[in-house]
Write a protein that holds these residues in place. Sequence first.
Motif, mmCIF file in Angstrom:
data_model
loop_
_atom_site.group_PDB
_atom_site.id
_atom_site.type_symbol
_atom_site.label_atom_id
_atom_site.label_comp_id
_atom_site.label_asym_id
_atom_site.label_seq_id
_atom_site.Cartn_x
_atom_site.Cartn_y
_atom_site.Cartn_z
ATOM 1 N N THR A 71 -1.234 -0.140 -5.821
ATOM 2 C CA THR A 71 -1.425 1.045 -6.664
ATOM 3 C C THR A 71 -1.704 0.548 -8.088
ATOM 4 O OG1 THR A 71 0.867 1.189 -7.422
ATOM 5 C CG2 THR A 71 0.351 2.267 -5.327
ATOM 6 N N PRO A 72 -2.207 1.431 -8.970
ATOM 7 C CA PRO A 72 -2.441 0.980 -10.345
ATOM 8 C C PRO A 72 -1.162 0.467 -11.021
ATOM 9 C CG PRO A 72 -3.546 3.056 -9.935
ATOM 10 C CD PRO A 72 -2.709 2.784 -8.729
ATOM 11 N N LYS A 73 0.007 0.895 -10.504
ATOM 12 C CA LYS A 73 1.256 0.399 -11.104
ATOM 13 C C LYS A 73 1.664 -0.967 -10.557
ATOM 14 C CE LYS A 73 3.546 4.619 -12.496
ATOM 15 N NZ LYS A 73 4.548 5.619 -12.135
ATOM 16 N N GLY A 74 0.851 -1.482 -9.676
ATOM 17 C CA GLY A 74 1.147 -2.821 -9.149
ATOM 18 C C GLY A 74 2.089 -2.812 -7.962
ATOM 19 N N LEU A 75 2.334 -1.624 -7.392
ATOM 20 C CA LEU A 75 3.192 -1.545 -6.201
ATOM 21 C C LEU A 75 2.322 -1.535 -4.956
ATOM 22 C CD1 LEU A 75 5.579 1.326 -7.371
ATOM 23 C CD2 LEU A 75 5.958 -1.134 -7.565
ATOM 24 N N LEU A 76 2.913 -1.895 -3.843
ATOM 25 C CA LEU A 76 2.164 -1.787 -2.585
ATOM 26 C C LEU A 76 2.024 -0.321 -2.237
ATOM 27 C CD1 LEU A 76 3.398 -4.365 0.055
ATOM 28 C CD2 LEU A 76 1.205 -4.264 -1.111
ATOM 29 N N LYS A 77 0.858 0.051 -1.758
ATOM 30 C CA LYS A 77 0.677 1.445 -1.346
ATOM 31 C C LYS A 77 1.596 1.728 -0.165
ATOM 32 C CE LYS A 77 -3.967 2.362 -2.940
ATOM 33 N NZ LYS A 77 -5.373 2.161 -2.586
ATOM 34 N N ASP A 78 2.131 2.934 -0.164
ATOM 35 C CA ASP A 78 3.099 3.330 0.855
ATOM 36 C C ASP A 78 2.590 3.117 2.287
ATOM 37 O OD1 ASP A 78 5.607 3.922 0.225
ATOM 38 O OD2 ASP A 78 5.425 6.104 0.384
ATOM 39 N N ASP A 79 1.348 3.578 2.527
ATOM 40 C CA ASP A 79 0.799 3.489 3.888
ATOM 41 C C ASP A 79 0.727 2.042 4.356
ATOM 42 O OD1 ASP A 79 0.445 6.102 3.627
ATOM 43 O OD2 ASP A 79 -1.765 6.096 3.609
ATOM 44 N N PHE A 80 0.239 1.221 3.464
ATOM 45 C CA PHE A 80 0.078 -0.191 3.814
ATOM 46 C C PHE A 80 1.452 -0.819 4.090
ATOM 47 C CE2 PHE A 80 -0.312 -4.704 2.762
ATOM 48 C CZ PHE A 80 -1.360 -5.061 3.595
ATOM 49 N N GLY B 42 -15.530 -11.330 -10.791
ATOM 50 C CA GLY B 42 -15.886 -11.102 -12.199
ATOM 51 C C GLY B 42 -14.803 -10.361 -12.976
ATOM 52 N N CYS B 43 -13.767 -9.909 -12.296
ATOM 53 C CA CYS B 43 -12.744 -9.084 -12.968
ATOM 54 C C CYS B 43 -11.837 -9.928 -13.874
ATOM 55 C CB CYS B 43 -11.922 -8.330 -11.924
ATOM 56 S SG CYS B 43 -11.180 -9.421 -10.716
ATOM 57 N N HIS B 44 -11.040 -9.212 -14.610
ATOM 58 C CA HIS B 44 -10.123 -9.823 -15.569
ATOM 59 C C HIS B 44 -8.845 -10.288 -14.851
ATOM 60 C CE1 HIS B 44 -7.656 -9.939 -19.276
ATOM 61 N NE2 HIS B 44 -8.829 -10.119 -19.874
ATOM 62 N N MET B 45 -8.156 -11.207 -15.462
ATOM 63 C CA MET B 45 -6.897 -11.682 -14.874
ATOM 64 C C MET B 45 -5.872 -10.543 -14.731
ATOM 65 S SD MET B 45 -5.599 -14.302 -13.543
ATOM 66 C CE MET B 45 -3.966 -14.628 -12.923
ATOM 67 N N THR B 46 -6.046 -9.516 -15.557
ATOM 68 C CA THR B 46 -5.096 -8.395 -15.464
ATOM 69 C C THR B 46 -5.530 -7.362 -14.417
ATOM 70 O OG1 THR B 46 -6.292 -7.273 -17.232
ATOM 71 C CG2 THR B 46 -4.328 -8.538 -17.882
ATOM 72 N N CYS B 47 -6.573 -7.658 -13.693
ATOM 73 C CA CYS B 47 -7.062 -6.738 -12.644
ATOM 74 C C CYS B 47 -5.904 -6.347 -11.718
ATOM 75 C CB CYS B 47 -8.178 -7.444 -11.861
ATOM 76 S SG CYS B 47 -8.549 -6.681 -10.286
ATOM 77 N N GLY B 48 -5.881 -5.100 -11.330
ATOM 78 C CA GLY B 48 -4.784 -4.597 -10.479
ATOM 79 C C GLY B 48 -4.763 -5.203 -9.093
ATOM 80 N N ASN B 49 -5.836 -5.930 -8.732
ATOM 81 C CA ASN B 49 -5.833 -6.581 -7.419
ATOM 82 C C ASN B 49 -5.442 -8.062 -7.547
ATOM 83 O OD1 ASN B 49 -6.142 -6.557 -4.604
ATOM 84 N ND2 ASN B 49 -8.188 -7.462 -4.764
ATOM 85 N N ARG B 50 -4.696 -8.343 -8.592
ATOM 86 C CA ARG B 50 -4.166 -9.712 -8.762
ATOM 87 C C ARG B 50 -2.685 -9.573 -9.105
ATOM 88 N NH1 ARG B 50 -8.183 -13.638 -11.033
ATOM 89 N NH2 ARG B 50 -10.234 -12.668 -11.008
#
Length: 720
Positions: free
Chosen positions: A482-491, A544-552
């Motif tokens: 999630t944008p808050k850096g938590l795992l999505k509930d479903d996953f 190409g994303c930033h180190m702060t990307c939500g998928n990191r």
Amino acid sequence: MLPYYACNAVVLCLIFLDVIVYGLVLMEDKSDDKLMDLLVSHIFEKHVSPLSSELFMATRKRACCAFKATRALGIQDEEVKPVLLNLLKLFHMNWELIEAEDYRALIDAYFESKESKSGSDEKCLMEHSVHERPSKRPHLKQQEVQISSSTDSLSPVEKVISSSMSPKDSTCKRASFAFSSERLTVEPRRSHPQKEKMPPNCHTREHIKTKTKESVSDKADFAEPPAAFHPGNDCGLGSEAWSRVGGSTNGNNLVTRLGSQCDASSSKDRRYCNSNVLIASSASGEVKISLNCDSAVRCQNFKVPDFNSILKYLEDKYLMTHKLVTPEFSMKTLFEDLCECYVQAVQLHDPLPNNKAMRIGNSNVVDRKSTSSFRLSHSCNNLLKAKHKATACDQKRSVRSLNDITKGAENVKISLVDETGKEDFPKFIYIPQNIIYQNAYLIFSLARIADVDCCSSCSGDCLSSRIPCACARETGGEFAYTPKGLLKDDFLTACVCMRRAPKKDHFVYCQDCPLEKSKNEYLPEPCKGHLLRKFIKECWRKCGCHMTCGNRVVQRGITCNLQVFMTHQGKGWGLRTLQDLAKGSFVCEYVGEILTNTELYERNIQNRGINRHTYPVTLDADWGSEKVLRDEEALCLDATFSGNVARFINHRCHDGNLIDIPVEVETPDRHYYHLAFFTTRDVTASEELTWDYGIDFDDHDHPIKAFRCSCGSAYCRDIK
Ligand SMILES: C[S@@+](CC[C@H](N)C(=O)[O-])C[C@H]1O[C@@H](n2cnc3c(N)ncnc32)[C@H](O)[C@@H]1O
């Protein structure tokens, strides 16, 4: 109705008893007479005006009470006398200051005078002062050693144990708690050899015990059914759940009162009036503590105080008096510890099905009948432990701690505390990232990452783009976070379900299982199956994303406040969080040396017979997808010699609050991946973090050496 003669007999008996008790009081007083008179005359040595007999008697009485308090600590009157005289001088005859906080000033002054002495006495007392200082305070000692005779008058169903002062004591200003939930305070009836060996100046709890009329050990009895009663309105705990389950005698619900009473009429100071602590536990395992300070309520202008400031005040007070060194000490954790201990004690003493042996600690299997509370206290926290441990000067017990086991290698400091003060610090090298031990075949190269496996055209935060980038492909076209850096509930739910309730088709069986092959090259046994896992794929260097990307998330490392601590269930060290963690939070990665399975097997052979904790995990999440894996491609992580904080996470069958999820970061294949821990539910500060190692306790070939599980889960798989 009793017949008339029987009533008379009862009355006569009571009178007779009274006479005996009065005689004892007189005898005791007589023995002190000379000293008292002498003391009082010393007190008034320089008194110029004629001394009234009332003043003389009042002073005598107060001195008497002071001696009683110090005598309870095993201190001789003769030794206290000069200290008392000094204090009276210092406080300009203000007895209130001496009597405050259960004669704390007097007791502290006594010990301080002792500490300043030289020689072996001093050494002993120094240790005593470090480890025993808290218990110099009589009311704390009372918690452990005094059981009120007034409990006799309580109904057996209630089994509420409260303290009250004996008639003799009633004029002394002393608040006392009888810490005496029957089952928490049981002690084996045995003599203490240390007692005889102790130097004369070592005043221990054992001394005190011998001085109390009725020690806990005389009262408690394991054979008795657990105390249970309806926590009615009087205890202020009458929530629905509690009252619903209360009153049953199935042993699941317990209420214990730790009472404190003192003769309010004789005490002008409201601080010393009635109070009690009530602990209740419900069948569902909840524990409630109720503090009842009726004297406070009776105060004029009574206002409900802010509880946090009371806790703060108490913390400061205890930090000062107990000289605790752990930075994490708080009243909140103390109460939580108390609850935990209470529940443990309840669990440990619940009747076991089919009279089976109960296990305490790692490997101790003890017969229920022979279980002594000494063992109970061993598995409980130091609230109970202190009672048994601090019995002699040579038995050290102090909190030991390390500020940061990572030595600056992580974003956050990770402290370590050992409240038992007995364990050696763990010996290992802290590494924040996996490192190859020797033969593992691993290539981290940008060339291996195809354009379709990264998002080179992205920028900023991939999570904020309308269409998820290629890195989300792995998780079905949606990011796992999630944008808050938590795992999505479903996953998270899907991962937890696969882990906790795997279906048949969740297992893959390799044709040529590396695990089996590593044991025996020539005659490998058939594969026992590997659980299919869901993977997360994080953006990486070619993206190409930033180190702060939500998928990191995992690659940015630990961000929460963690602490390594010595567990009380015989599991060795454990890891706990010092902050509340929301469900789906990333906690840490499992870091260790990357080994081939053969290397791990050889290590295990070398360590065979050595009774030690083991720290390997197998990276087998994708072993089923390839027909044959070369030995150097079938990998595992071993944190025995080098690892990160995850090496301290203990196992819990089925319902651990963490789950390990494979995460792809720098390699596109799944021979090597990261193993990251996420919370499976909201976790509160100070909870131990645990995960299910997925071990079969009957499989003695498993890379994690079988241990006797003391996870405490209702779903424990190691119940034999
Ligand atoms: C990865 S280590 C965990 C940290 C370990 N407790 C320590 O002191 O370093 C795994 C070892 O901890 C112990 N352990 C972990 N969970 C346990 C449990 N539920 N019951 C008993 N022992 C446990 C076992 O000895 C196991 O081999």
